[in-house]
Structure formats: structure tokens, C-alpha cells
Design an enzyme around this catalytic site. Sequence first.
Site, PDB file in Angstrom:
ATOM      1  N   SER A 127      30.725  13.194 -35.252  1.00 64.71           N
ATOM      2  CA  SER A 127      29.723  12.961 -34.227  1.00 64.71           C
ATOM      3  C   SER A 127      30.182  11.821 -33.341  1.00 64.71           C
ATOM      4  O   SER A 127      30.969  11.873 -32.681  1.00 64.71           O
ATOM      5  CB  SER A 127      28.309  12.697 -35.159  1.00 64.71           C
ATOM      6  OG  SER A 127      27.254  12.749 -34.402  1.00 64.71           O
TER       7      SER A 127
ATOM      8  N   ASP B  94      24.400  23.756 -34.821  1.00 68.37           N
ATOM      9  CA  ASP B  94      24.178  22.314 -34.541  1.00 68.37           C
ATOM     10  C   ASP B  94      23.344  21.819 -33.675  1.00 68.37           C
ATOM     11  O   ASP B  94      23.161  22.142 -32.202  1.00 68.37           O
ATOM     12  CB  ASP B  94      25.597  21.716 -34.153  1.00 68.37           C
ATOM     13  CG  ASP B  94      25.447  20.053 -34.257  1.00 68.37           C
ATOM     14  OD1 ASP B  94      24.472  19.519 -34.097  1.00 68.37           O
ATOM     15  OD2 ASP B  94      26.614  19.459 -34.304  1.00 68.37           O
TER      16      ASP B  94
ATOM     17  N   HIS C 204      24.948  20.188 -38.241  1.00 69.03           N
ATOM     18  CA  HIS C 204      25.453  19.075 -37.354  1.00 69.03           C
ATOM     19  C   HIS C 204      26.610  18.550 -38.706  1.00 69.03           C
ATOM     20  O   HIS C 204      27.772  18.479 -38.157  1.00 69.03           O
ATOM     21  CB  HIS C 204      24.994  18.090 -37.149  1.00 69.03           C
ATOM     22  CG  HIS C 204      25.520  17.161 -36.421  1.00 69.03           C
ATOM     23  ND1 HIS C 204      26.312  17.171 -35.417  1.00 69.03           N
ATOM     24  CD2 HIS C 204      25.482  15.426 -36.779  1.00 69.03           C
ATOM     25  CE1 HIS C 204      26.556  16.032 -35.194  1.00 69.03           C
ATOM     26  NE2 HIS C 204      26.225  14.961 -35.728  1.00 69.03           N
TER      27      HIS C 204
END
Length: 272
Positions: free
Chosen positions: A107, A214, A244
Site C-alpha cells: 500500500s 481492492d 486490499h
Amino acid sequence: MATVRQWEFAGRHGAVAAYSWTRPEPRYLAVLVHGYGEHLGRYGHVVRALLGHGAAVCGVDHTGHGESAGERVLIEDFEDVVADVHTLVADARADHPALPVVMIGHSMGGMIAARYAQLHGRDLAALVLSGPVLGRWAALEALLGLEEIPDVPIDPATLSRDPAVGEAYAADPLVWHGPFKPPTVRAFDRCIAAVNEHGSLGGLPTLWVHGEDDRLVPLEGTRGGIEAIRGADLTERVYPGARHEVFNETNAAEVLADVTAFVDRVLGAPAR
């Protein structure tokens, strides 16, 4: 049997909490780079998988995150965070000078890892990007246009199809559950632009893993950023239905197996 070490070093904005896990005769060094609002303590199962694969593992809690100093989730310049990660890598390489380095970023950590690779790619043998914040991030664009950022926490259900993941996230006192800080939003915008402008990672072997579902960092927004940094050796894995946090998904074993297979392809399979 792994040996665990926790220490602090002077980062760009105060004390940075660092962690390492070593095992007998490691064959590579894995550097974990965590995401926004979380901390390295959420990666225990990833550490165990990497140790079992032959890695020594290390990572930090970024400034303003986890056990590190600083106002919570305040990052004014991601170049400073990259510099902190570089300090960690230099320390780890002093302990393991002969080992190839594999960086794994998730991320926000994927964005940091991509920027690190652009600046210090010669330090790395391979790069793994998990749901990276790259390219066009619609949520960021929305936040940049607000005079006041609403106090709306991340929906834990967007992390994984496994409800236990969201429950643990919501109950974790080291996870930030408040709003974004405006300087951090602006820093995200500048870092994404810097990654896009810097361009290709060249010959660095790179694995991009992403959940098809996601909703925090949507796949198609990231794809443009991946194209901006695409080098000569990019492998893509998109997992149907995954959200995610693919390392915390119901098919996490498959994802981690893809990561270790990629490392074996780059470094060569371990001797039997």
C-alpha cells in the site's frame, strides 16, 4: 530458530522503531515496508513465511506509526521516510553483507518501496509491490480538494474477505483510526508524482500483487503507476475477489507462495 531483535535509531523526525528476525544461514534479506496507519506487528505471518523460505527479515515502523516517535500518521515528506528505510537497510547489510536484498512494500509501503528502488535500486535484487499507492488514487484526489478532512476511519471490511482480519485491525491500539492529516495528503501527492516522473525501474525484477476487489487502492488506478515504473522484468498477479490486504486474504498462502516463487526465480531455488 529465529532470533528477534528490536531497537531504535535516530530517523529524520525522531526515534524510529526497527525490528529484525534472523535465522541460521539465511540466503537473502527481506525488507518489509508497511502501509498507512498500521505497523510492522501486523506482519507476523509474513515474517514466518519468509523465515521459513530462508530469509533474514527486517523492517521499521514509519515515523508517526506504531512504536516510532512522531505525531500520529503525520508525514510531511516521503523522501524522509525513504531515508529512514535506507538507514535500516544499511544497518541490516552491515550484519549480512553478502546477502541479496528483496524489498516488499504494501500500500503506502509499496509507494515508499518504489521510490526507494528508484533512488537506491543498486541495493536491491528484487522488489515486491502489494496493492501499492501508485498512479491515480481517486481517494487522494478527493481529499486534496477538501478544506477540512472528515474523521471517517477506514472500513475494516475493505481489508480482507476474512472478518477476523478487520476485527483485529479495528481493535489494534497501534493502528491509527482517525482522519488523514492534510500535510500527509499533500506528501502522498508529491511522492506519487515523483515516482511517476522518475520512470522505469530498469532491469530490477519486480512482482506486483493486487486484489481484484481492492476498494481502498483500486486496481485500475494503480495500473497507470505500474506502467510509469515498468522495467524489463515485471510480473503481475491479480487475485480474483481479493481485497486490499492480499497478505491477509483468505488466499494468503497462495499470495505468499507466489512471492517466494518469484524470489526463487530471481535468486535461484535453494539447494536441496
